[in-house]
Design an enzyme around this catalytic site. Structure first.
Site, short mmCIF file in Angstrom:
data_model
loop_
_atom_site.label_atom_id
_atom_site.label_comp_id
_atom_site.label_asym_id
_atom_site.label_seq_id
_atom_site.Cartn_x
_atom_site.Cartn_y
_atom_site.Cartn_z
N ARG A 1 0.85 -1.18 0.00
CA ARG A 1 0.00 0.00 0.00
C ARG A 1 0.89 1.24 0.00
NH1 ARG A 1 -3.71 -2.34 -1.36
NH2 ARG A 1 -5.81 -2.52 -0.50
N GLU B 1 -2.24 7.86 -4.12
CA GLU B 1 -2.52 7.47 -5.49
C GLU B 1 -3.98 7.77 -5.87
OE1 GLU B 1 -1.43 3.27 -4.81
OE2 GLU B 1 -3.51 2.75 -5.18
N HIS C 1 -0.83 0.30 -9.65
CA HIS C 1 -1.59 -0.56 -8.73
C HIS C 1 -2.31 -1.69 -9.48
CE1 HIS C 1 -3.63 -0.53 -4.50
NE2 HIS C 1 -3.53 -1.75 -4.98
C1 GLV Z 1 -5.15 -4.56 -3.78
O1 GLV Z 1 -4.39 -3.71 -3.52
C2 GLV Z 1 -5.83 -5.35 -2.81
O2 GLV Z 1 -5.75 -5.04 -1.61
O3 GLV Z 1 -6.49 -6.32 -3.20
#
Ligand code: GLV
Length: 331
Positions: A238, A267, A285
């Protein structure tokens, strides 16, 4: 009358159809990004929501929505949810673990390889017409095979990454809130070390720990200074776990060799300094973004929502609950 639910962002049409068998579905298939006010307004009167990791559902949202009974994230991470507030209000919270583990670990490996071997930098070099001749030191990187892999956060994804390391003859070190059982460590060929030792010994450091106030800036200027100048850092977890400004400075100053980032503080904005340093691989991401896995995540989030609102074949038993005490209280 069917209960009403909100799907906050566009997802697979057949998954929306499946939800429509049980619910009156308000689906944001036009895929507008809902800000906090729009999200709260669209949640008014809804019994449940299929959310994504960018939808912040905090105490204020929960307090304004007394009819809300289920919040189902299409993500394994759930730092967008105020779980204690949801639990206190009797709202079930769910996530999508397991279905994305291997896909996310594959992507971690892709980022690691691209970062260590300067894949994106090489492509930019070639596309810019700079490749005129062979040179012994052109775009030389760091070896992955036979190096030391460090994993910070040894949950499901961390363990999947460690399994991949076996094929690369790597020495695997990890640090985690708790040490794994000895037989799991043996199976993974992974050794538990302190965070300080992890930073000092690792050639390639993978971050796969959940975000929480405790893990905010777990990698900042001091931690970067403690790493080898030849090391790479990969953040798959994250934004906010890494201090992005400090990382950009460390990359620029050669304090570490390179970084690969799939997640960012704030982000989809990216710290402007990261956009100007060459030795960082940046992706938007997408670690879980394979066709099969994204479908599995959407279906699991839908299964959770259907079951959490006491419908469908698993009524009352959502497959992946974050706060099981809420379901227990309802029984
Ligand atoms: C993506 O970042 C998730 O947490 O699935």
């Amino acid at each position: 009358m069917k209960p009403s639910v909100l799907v906050t962002r566009a997802i697979y049409a057949d998954v929306v159809d499946r939800l429509s068998q049980y619910f009156d579905v308000d689906s944001n298939q036009e895929d507008l990004v809902l800000d906090a006010a729009a999200l709260k307004a669209r949640l008014a009167g809804k019994a449940g929501v299929l959310a994504n990791a960018a939808d912040k559902i905090d105490g204020a949202v929960v307090a304004a929505l007394p009819q809300l009974r289920a919040v189902c994230n299409m993500a394994v991470g759930y730092n967008n949810l105020d779980v204690p507030a949801l639990t206190a209000a009797g709202v079930v919270a769910t996530n999508t673990p397991d279905v994305l583990t291997e896909t996310t670990a594959d992507f971690g490996w892709a980022l690691l390889m691209a970062t260590a071997r300067r894949v994106t930098e090489s492509e930019h070099y070639l596309r810019a017409g700079k490749w005129k001749r062979w040179s012994y030191d052109m775009l030389v990187g760091m070896d992955v095979y036979g190096s030391t892999l460090g994993i910070l956060g040894m949950g499901r994804i961390g363990q999947a990454l460690a399994r991949r390391a076996a094929g690369f003859g790597m020495n695997v070190l990890y640090h985690n809130r708790s040490q794994l059982p000895a037989e799991t460590e043996r199976a993974l060929n992974a050794r538990y070390v302190s965070k300080a030792e992890l930073l000092a010994q690792t050639d390639h450091l993978l971050l796969v720990l959940p975000y929480s106030p405790e893990s905010h800036h777990a990698i900042g200027a001091a931690e970067l200074a403690a790493m080898k100048p030849t090391a790479t850092l990969i953040n798959l977890a994250r934004g906010g776990i890494v201090d992005d400004a400090a990382l950009a400075a460390a990359l620029r100053n050669g304090q570490i060799f390179a970084a690969g980032l799939d997640v960012f503080e704030g982000e989809p904005s990216v710290h402007p300094d990261l956009l100007t340093v060459p030795n960082v691989v940046l992706t938007p991401h997408i670690a879980s973004a394979s066709e099969k896995t994204r479908r599995a995540m959407a279906n699991l989030a839908a299964d959770n929502l259907i079951a959490a609102l006491d419908a469908g074949p698993k009524a009352g038993h959502p497959p992946s609950v974050i706060n099981p005490e809420v379901m227990a209280r309802r029984r």
